[in-house]
Design an enzyme around this catalytic site. Structure first.
Site, PDB file in Angstrom:
ATOM      1  N   GLU A  59       8.090  -4.603  -2.300  1.00 54.89           N
ATOM      2  CA  GLU A  59       8.532  -4.890  -0.934  1.00 54.89           C
ATOM      3  C   GLU A  59       7.308  -5.359  -0.150  1.00 54.89           C
ATOM      4  O   GLU A  59       6.262  -4.698  -0.190  1.00 54.89           O
ATOM      5  CB  GLU A  59       9.126  -3.645  -0.280  1.00 54.89           C
ATOM      6  CG  GLU A  59       9.652  -3.923   1.124  1.00 54.89           C
ATOM      7  CD  GLU A  59      10.222  -2.706   1.821  1.00 54.89           C
ATOM      8  OE1 GLU A  59      10.627  -2.840   2.992  1.00 54.89           O
ATOM      9  OE2 GLU A  59      10.239  -1.618   1.203  1.00 54.89           O
ATOM     10  N   ARG A 294       5.173   7.103 -12.882  1.00 60.54           N
ATOM     11  CA  ARG A 294       4.216   6.301 -12.145  1.00 60.54           C
ATOM     12  C   ARG A 294       2.796   6.763 -12.459  1.00 60.54           C
ATOM     13  O   ARG A 294       2.579   7.874 -12.953  1.00 60.54           O
ATOM     14  CB  ARG A 294       4.490   6.364 -10.651  1.00 60.54           C
ATOM     15  CG  ARG A 294       4.246   7.716 -10.046  1.00 60.54           C
ATOM     16  CD  ARG A 294       4.221   7.679  -8.510  1.00 60.54           C
ATOM     17  NE  ARG A 294       5.454   7.198  -7.926  1.00 60.54           N
ATOM     18  CZ  ARG A 294       5.516   6.078  -7.221  1.00 60.54           C
ATOM     19  NH1 ARG A 294       4.442   5.329  -7.050  1.00 60.54           N
ATOM     20  NH2 ARG A 294       6.655   5.707  -6.687  1.00 60.54           N
ATOM     21  N   LYS A 304       2.198   4.677   1.457  1.00 61.37           N
ATOM     22  CA  LYS A 304       1.921   3.590   2.394  1.00 61.37           C
ATOM     23  C   LYS A 304       1.721   4.120   3.809  1.00 61.37           C
ATOM     24  O   LYS A 304       0.872   3.615   4.560  1.00 61.37           O
ATOM     25  CB  LYS A 304       3.053   2.563   2.362  1.00 61.37           C
ATOM     26  CG  LYS A 304       3.090   1.729   1.094  1.00 61.37           C
ATOM     27  CD  LYS A 304       4.220   0.716   1.132  1.00 61.37           C
ATOM     28  CE  LYS A 304       4.258  -0.126  -0.136  1.00 61.37           C
ATOM     29  NZ  LYS A 304       5.378  -1.090  -0.129  1.00 61.37           N
TER      30      LYS A 304
END
Length: 589
Positions: A59, A294, A304
């Site tokens: 994104e 991950r 973020k």
């Protein structure tokens, strides 16, 4: 796209899955029109020349970090190794947080890591917003088939009826409204006739499902916001969980590789694809989603929100601060793309969440740079050394290998003079036991030059040593027959005071002192390392300065790079990438 090759170690479960799919000829009849599109378009295409198709779907709402690198390396690497292609797709379905700045930065970062999405016939760079028309068409088809409805409850009412992880939900009072009524409402939403939050489009699945993600999830919400690519054309935007499977299918993705947090969403992913395939909207074979753990590292944060907080509150010097785990920060610090790929390869792919110690990243860059980095000498905490029996105006050349692992790299040349800079730590007035460097009466070798004997030192009014005096022993120069005539236990590095290059040197270290700074109920800002950046004025070996981004190993000190943003030959700014050895010790993750 590359030609098929035998996958190379380290093996992981994703390689086994892909290998099994190819052996079973699962995709031998798959067609591709040369660009994304619905079933009618793809069925008219040729057989897909790519054996598999993967995608990296960021994104564009921030800068990529080390965790994204794992997904990039997996998706592009698997496509490369199995004769496929990997698409770069921007999931730009949230206009309020997305910007072109991030799109450009992500493209640059993926290229820097060494990957590309072009083939001789395709440029597989896509945006979710490219598919907004198809998504809307599919939404109307779901409504007409009885698989979706417009709900006019508030967000709070929807949440109250959704149930819990242990108790099923309740049907919305709008769930059984006629399809034409829902269709009319959806078109009104599309045409901007309703305010934000007034209604949503929901899939009609099962409000009693034990998987809370199947309790009539939201497909579209009203959002009057300007999109960075489509402007104000749309005022309804798809939810990620709806857009994700549709995008994969339109692009002909075979293996949709996601991180573990999307595992619970896979039943909805499959439900969406199955319904749209039944309606003739999507071509088979359909994509399949696979989840992997991950890449988590100790001593960093990758949220973020938290990274943005560090930047906005001035705890770091921007998104490319060398202490951040962003790819731009790591690059500026001197980490190579190859070292990051090496870490990702070494971490493999598994279904179990774990946290790797930060030292593994540091070791990866050491392993990458050791055989290729030019050697040089720098003095970070300078102390003047005067060779009192060496002529004041004399100088003579000394030589050393540019890289001991590569004889073809040749030699570097630097002068020996009466006055030198040495590390302050290489002299002790009162040495501890087993200290083999300079102290009164001791002999050491000046690396690549002569054996010297310490004779005296000078202090200032505050008692600080400001100068060390020594005498050199003739005929002991390195590389000459007499080099071994005097045995010493210590070697120290040096640079000529007359010829050394002054430099500003940033000594970077880990940003946090806690291996899990944001674990549990911790306030991550409480663990910022006050010594994560120290700046010193040092001296470089003459002739050693190179272009920004060039890596050196400064002997005895570690790996360093010229700052790619600020360094110039007239004003060298040098960043420490990593020390020669792990000074933190291994911390269990």
């Amino acid at each position: 796209m590359t030609s098929p090759t035998t996958p190379t170690p380290p093996a992981n479960f994703l390689r086994h899955i892909i290998d099994a799919d190819l052996r079973a000829d699962r995709y031998q009849d798959k067609r591709w029109s040369g660009k994304p599109g619905p079933a009618r378009q793809q069925q008219a295409g040729e057989l897909d020349p790519a054996r598999i198709r993967t995608r990296f779907p960021p994104e564009p709402n921030g800068y990529l970090h080390i965790g994204h690198a794992k997904a990039i390396c997996l998706n592009f690497g698997l496509a490369r190794d199995f004769g496929g292609v990997c698409h770069l797709r921007f999931d730009d379905t949230n206009p309020e947080k997305e910007e072109q700045e991030y799109v450009d930065a992500i493209i640059e970062a993926v290229h820097w890591l060494g990957f590309d999405w072009k083939t001789p016939t395709e440029e597989n760079l896509y945006f979710a917003s490219d598919y907004f028309d198809d998504m809307y068409d599919f939404a109307e088809a779901l409504i007409a088939a009885g698989h979706a409805y417009v709900d006019e409850q508030s967000a709070e009412q929807i949440r109250a009826l959704r149930g819990t992880l242990t108790e099923g939900g309740q049907n919305s009072p709008f769930r059984d409204r006629p399809a034409d009524e829902s269709l009319a409402r959806l078109r009104e939403m599309r045409d901007g006739q309703h305010p934000d939050g007034s209604m949503v489009l929901r899939a009609k699945i099962d409000m009693k499902s034990p998987n809370i993600n199947l309790r009539d999830p939201v497909l579209y919400r009203v959002r009057h916001a300007t999109h960075h690519r489509t402007g104000n054309k749309w005022c309804i935007y798809p939810m990620y969980s709806w857009a994700h499977p549709v995008e994969d299918a339109l692009e002909g993705i075979t293996h949709s590789i996601c991180t573990l947090e999307f595992e619970d969403q896979r039943p909805f992913y499959d439900w969406i694809l199955a319904r749209l395939a039944e309606l003739g909207k999507l071509a088979e074979p359909l994509p399949h989603q696979y989840e992997f753990a991950r890449l988590n590292l100790s001593y960093i944060v990758t949220s973020k929100r938290k990274l943005l907080q560090l930047v906005r509150e001035g705890h770091v010097d921007g998104w490319d601060d060398p202490r951040l785990p962003t790819l731009f920060g790591l690059r500026r610090r001197g980490y190579t793309a190859a070292s990051i790929r090496l870490l990702c390869d070494r971490s493999g792919a598994s279904k179990s969440d774990s946290r790797l110690d930060y030292s593994l990243l540091e070791q990866a860059v050491r392993d990458d740079l050791d055989p290729i980095a030019a050697r040089s000498v720098a003095v970070l905490d300078p102390l003047k050394l005067v060779i009192t029996n060496y002529p004041e105006d004399a100088e003579e050349p000394c030589t050393a290998q540019i890289n001991p692992h590569n004889a073809e790299a040749g030699l570097r040349h630097f002068p020996f003079t009466r006055e030198l800079w040495i590390e302050r730590d290489d002299f002790r007035e009162d040495p501890p036991k087993k200290y083999f460097r300079l102290f009164p009466g001791n002999t050491v070798r000046l690396k690549y030059a002569y054996v010297i004997k310490c004779t005296d030192f000078v202090k200032d009014a505050d008692g600080n040593v400001t100068e060390v005096h020594a005498e050199y022993i003739p005929d002991t120069k390195s590389g000459t027959p007499g080099a071994d005539s005097v045995k010493v236990k210590g070697n120290i590095t040096w640079v000529s005071a007359r010829h050394a290059i002054p430099a500003t040197i940033h000594l970077y270290d880990r940003l946090f002192t806690d291996p899990h700074p944001d674990g549990g109920d911790k306030e991550f800002l409480d663990f910022i390392n006050p010594n994560s950046k120290r700046t010193v004025q040092g001296w470089l070996e003459p002739g050693s300065y190179a272009a920004p981004g060039t890596a050196w190993q400064f002997e005895r000190l570690g790996y360093f790079t010229a700052d790619r943003e600020t360094s110039t030959p007239e004003n060298p700014i040098i960043n420490r990438t990593v020390t020669l050895r792990d000074s933190w010790g291994t911390t269990a993750g």
